[in-house]
Design a protein around this motif. Structure first.
Motif, PDB file in Angstrom:
ATOM      1  N   GLU A 274     -29.869 -79.145  85.322  1.00  0.00           N
ATOM      2  CA  GLU A 274     -29.267 -80.408  84.919  1.00  0.00           C
ATOM      3  C   GLU A 274     -29.359 -80.570  83.404  1.00  0.00           C
ATOM      4  O   GLU A 274     -30.420 -80.409  82.812  1.00  0.00           O
ATOM      5  CB  GLU A 274     -29.973 -81.568  85.623  1.00  0.00           C
ATOM      6  CG  GLU A 274     -29.256 -82.890  85.475  1.00  0.00           C
ATOM      7  CD  GLU A 274     -29.869 -83.988  86.331  1.00  0.00           C
ATOM      8  OE1 GLU A 274     -29.680 -85.169  85.983  1.00  0.00           O
ATOM      9  OE2 GLU A 274     -30.537 -83.656  87.331  1.00  0.00           O
ATOM     10  N   GLY A 275     -28.245 -80.872  82.776  1.00  0.00           N
ATOM     11  CA  GLY A 275     -28.207 -81.016  81.325  1.00  0.00           C
ATOM     12  C   GLY A 275     -27.652 -79.803  80.611  1.00  0.00           C
ATOM     13  O   GLY A 275     -27.575 -79.789  79.383  1.00  0.00           O
ATOM     14  N   VAL A 276     -27.243 -78.777  81.388  1.00  0.00           N
ATOM     15  CA  VAL A 276     -26.656 -77.568  80.797  1.00  0.00           C
ATOM     16  C   VAL A 276     -25.305 -77.302  81.453  1.00  0.00           C
ATOM     17  O   VAL A 276     -25.194 -77.287  82.677  1.00  0.00           O
ATOM     18  CB  VAL A 276     -27.563 -76.334  80.994  1.00  0.00           C
ATOM     19  CG1 VAL A 276     -26.904 -75.086  80.398  1.00  0.00           C
ATOM     20  CG2 VAL A 276     -28.929 -76.559  80.372  1.00  0.00           C
ATOM     21  N   ARG A 277     -24.276 -77.095  80.633  1.00  0.00           N
ATOM     22  CA  ARG A 277     -22.964 -76.678  81.123  1.00  0.00           C
ATOM     23  C   ARG A 277     -22.527 -75.448  80.335  1.00  0.00           C
ATOM     24  O   ARG A 277     -22.801 -75.334  79.134  1.00  0.00           O
ATOM     25  CB  ARG A 277     -21.932 -77.796  80.977  1.00  0.00           C
ATOM     26  CG  ARG A 277     -22.245 -79.052  81.764  1.00  0.00           C
ATOM     27  CD  ARG A 277     -21.021 -79.944  81.901  1.00  0.00           C
ATOM     28  NE  ARG A 277     -20.496 -80.369  80.619  1.00  0.00           N
ATOM     29  CZ  ARG A 277     -19.262 -80.854  80.434  1.00  0.00           C
ATOM     30  NH1 ARG A 277     -18.414 -80.937  81.458  1.00  0.00           N
ATOM     31  NH2 ARG A 277     -18.855 -81.235  79.227  1.00  0.00           N
ATOM     32  N   LEU A 278     -21.838 -74.533  81.023  1.00  0.00           N
ATOM     33  CA  LEU A 278     -21.469 -73.260  80.415  1.00  0.00           C
ATOM     34  C   LEU A 278     -20.006 -72.939  80.687  1.00  0.00           C
ATOM     35  O   LEU A 278     -19.459 -73.301  81.732  1.00  0.00           O
ATOM     36  CB  LEU A 278     -22.342 -72.122  80.961  1.00  0.00           C
ATOM     37  CG  LEU A 278     -23.855 -72.338  81.003  1.00  0.00           C
ATOM     38  CD1 LEU A 278     -24.267 -72.861  82.388  1.00  0.00           C
ATOM     39  CD2 LEU A 278     -24.609 -71.057  80.707  1.00  0.00           C
ATOM     40  N   ALA A 279     -19.403 -72.220  79.742  1.00  0.00           N
ATOM     41  CA  ALA A 279     -18.029 -71.745  79.927  1.00  0.00           C
ATOM     42  C   ALA A 279     -17.898 -70.354  79.332  1.00  0.00           C
ATOM     43  O   ALA A 279     -18.403 -70.086  78.238  1.00  0.00           O
ATOM     44  CB  ALA A 279     -17.039 -72.694  79.254  1.00  0.00           C
ATOM     45  N   SER A 280     -17.240 -69.462  80.052  1.00  0.00           N
ATOM     46  CA  SER A 280     -17.012 -68.085  79.597  1.00  0.00           C
ATOM     47  C   SER A 280     -15.518 -67.816  79.602  1.00  0.00           C
ATOM     48  O   SER A 280     -14.842 -68.021  80.622  1.00  0.00           O
ATOM     49  CB  SER A 280     -17.724 -67.093  80.527  1.00  0.00           C
ATOM     50  OG  SER A 280     -19.115 -67.356  80.575  1.00  0.00           O
ATOM     51  N   VAL A 281     -15.000 -67.352  78.462  1.00  0.00           N
ATOM     52  CA  VAL A 281     -13.555 -67.147  78.332  1.00  0.00           C
ATOM     53  C   VAL A 281     -13.279 -65.851  77.575  1.00  0.00           C
ATOM     54  O   VAL A 281     -14.149 -65.340  76.862  1.00  0.00           O
ATOM     55  CB  VAL A 281     -12.889 -68.319  77.576  1.00  0.00           C
ATOM     56  CG1 VAL A 281     -13.080 -69.632  78.321  1.00  0.00           C
ATOM     57  CG2 VAL A 281     -13.425 -68.423  76.151  1.00  0.00           C
ATOM     58  N   PRO A 282     -12.067 -65.303  77.708  1.00  0.00           N
ATOM     59  CA  PRO A 282     -11.690 -64.111  76.946  1.00  0.00           C
ATOM     60  C   PRO A 282     -11.174 -64.487  75.558  1.00  0.00           C
ATOM     61  O   PRO A 282     -10.179 -65.212  75.435  1.00  0.00           O
ATOM     62  CB  PRO A 282     -10.596 -63.474  77.798  1.00  0.00           C
ATOM     63  CG  PRO A 282      -9.972 -64.629  78.517  1.00  0.00           C
ATOM     64  CD  PRO A 282     -11.058 -65.647  78.717  1.00  0.00           C
TER      65      PRO A 282
END
Length: 400
Positions: free
Chosen positions: A10-18
């Motif tokens: 809780e309190g962490v969001r992540l995104a992975s993109v090219p």
């Protein structure tokens, strides 16, 4: 990759993109958003030719109030001069614009080829879209996105109860070559939703890194880019402010275990590695001496090629020990064991030792080389691997 049961922190969001940092079809840009009030501590490479993102990250983390991390794979942004520093800062500014925070609240990280400038047009173009894909369940994709020569993602998690609150701890890492202590060509990110004060978190990261990532070696080379970041969002439970606080020991144990598992996963995934070897040194005058001996053995190309060949060439072990000890060494007190097989006694071949027994140990995918120096009461261990034809091929063709 297979489905993993990774808890949400809780309190962490992540995104992975090219971002197409290199000419490949994969995610290679990771954005991590942290809740306001998150404590963030880190250790960085001891290589004095450190990369631009390391310089910027060290400057920004000292200001406190970190709200985001941005990581690119495929390009180290190291040995890139003034432009490299400007590119690292520009990356932070782009993230800040996308998340509506300050650029100094963003820590940049890069990993990949040294000496080339980042493709900033492609990198900056990918950041706004990544901000729109932030997801608290994005850990698995994050572990994949930071890989370079890794053959598999590295992710470990724990769930524990502290005062009736379920606490999550999740860690990811990348690293396969250019691995040596004082950090390595590795990046590691570990987060928990427990609350930990800044001073205690700083102490924790130093201690757990010393017992994990600073105990591994693939090839004895310390990178320009490595970092280990420990984050505590404080979204769950009461604030832990000292080693006497309720739940401290349980949380510390979980964080320590995750660091050790990630460190060992890096060695197991060493470039071309076929063996995972623990080098245990006992009877040293000091912890420093024990580690010096362990790394002299674990880093020796002659020892490592013997490991690959499953050749228990114990002469190479005594050579490495002798190189490591400063001053006089009473070789009559030195003993060497391969798992439980004693190879050396009283400074020479142990009576009753049979080469076949040594070969059986060296043929195993995992085993321990234990060295008794007979000089004192200090003991230390490291984890290392072999040198194979694959290691040479990977690094000979790294830029082709």
């Amino acid at each position: 990759m297979p489905e993993l049961s990774i808890p949400v922190v809780e309190g962490v969001r992540l995104a992975s993109v090219p971002a197409r940092i290199k000419d490949w079809e994969r995610n290679d840009l990771l954005l991590v958003e942290l809740a306001e009030g998150t404590s963030v501590a880190a250790t960085f490479t001891q290589n004095t030719f450190c990369a631009a993102p390391v310089t910027v990250a060290k400057e920004y983390i000292a200001k406190g109030e970190v709200r985001a991390l941005v990581v690119n794979a495929g390009n180290a942004n190291a040995a890139t001069g003034v432009r490299g520093l400007a590119d690292a800062r520009a990356t932070c500014e782009a993230v800040a614009d996308a998340l509506k925070i300050s650029a100094e609240q963003v820590l940049p990280f890069s990993t990949g080829v040294i000496g080339e400038h980042l493709p900033m047009e492609r990198l900056l173009a990918a950041i706004p879209g990544s901000a729109g894909q932030l997801d608290p369940a994005g850990w698995e994709l994050a572990a994949e996105s930071i890989m370079t020569t890794d053959t598999r993602p590295k992710i470990v998690s724990r769930k524990l109860m502290i005062n009736g609150e379920e606490i999550a701890v999740v860690g990811i890492a990348k690293g396969s070559g250019m691995i040596q202590p004082n950090m390595a060509t590795m990046l590691a990110y570990v987060a928990t939703d427990a609350g930990v004060t800044q001073s205690l978190l700083d102490q924790m990261v130093r201690e757990v890194v010393a017992a994990s990532f600073n105990r591994i070696s693939v090839d004895g080379d310390t990178s320009t880019n490595d970092a280990c970041v420990l984050m505590a969002t404080g979204a769950r439970g009461e604030m832990i402010s000292s080693s006497e606080s309720t739940g401290y020991l349980e949380l510390y144990r979980a964080i320590s275990e995750i660091h050790i598992e990630l460190a060992q996963a890096i060695v197991r995934d060493g470039e071309g590695a076929t063996k995972f070897v623990t080098v245990q040194v006992d009877g040293a005058l000091s912890s420093e001496e024990a580690l010096t001996v362990a790394f002299e053995v674990g880093d020796s190309p002659l020892v490592k090629t013997a490991l690959y060949a499953s050749d228990p060439n114990w002469g190479r072990l005594v050579m490495a020990i002798g190189n490591a000890i400063q001053g006089e060494l009473d070789t009559d007190k030195v003993e060497i064991f391969l798992d439980d097989v004693q190879v050396v006694s009283a400074g020479g071949r142990a009576s009753g030792y049979q080469e076949q027994a040594g070969e059986q140990v060296f043929s195993k995918p995992e085993f321990t080389i234990r060295i008794e120096l007979g000089r004192g009461a200090s003991s230390e261990h490291i984890w290392t691997c072999d040198f194979s034809h694959g290691y040479v091929t990977i690094n000979a063709e790294y830029r082709t």
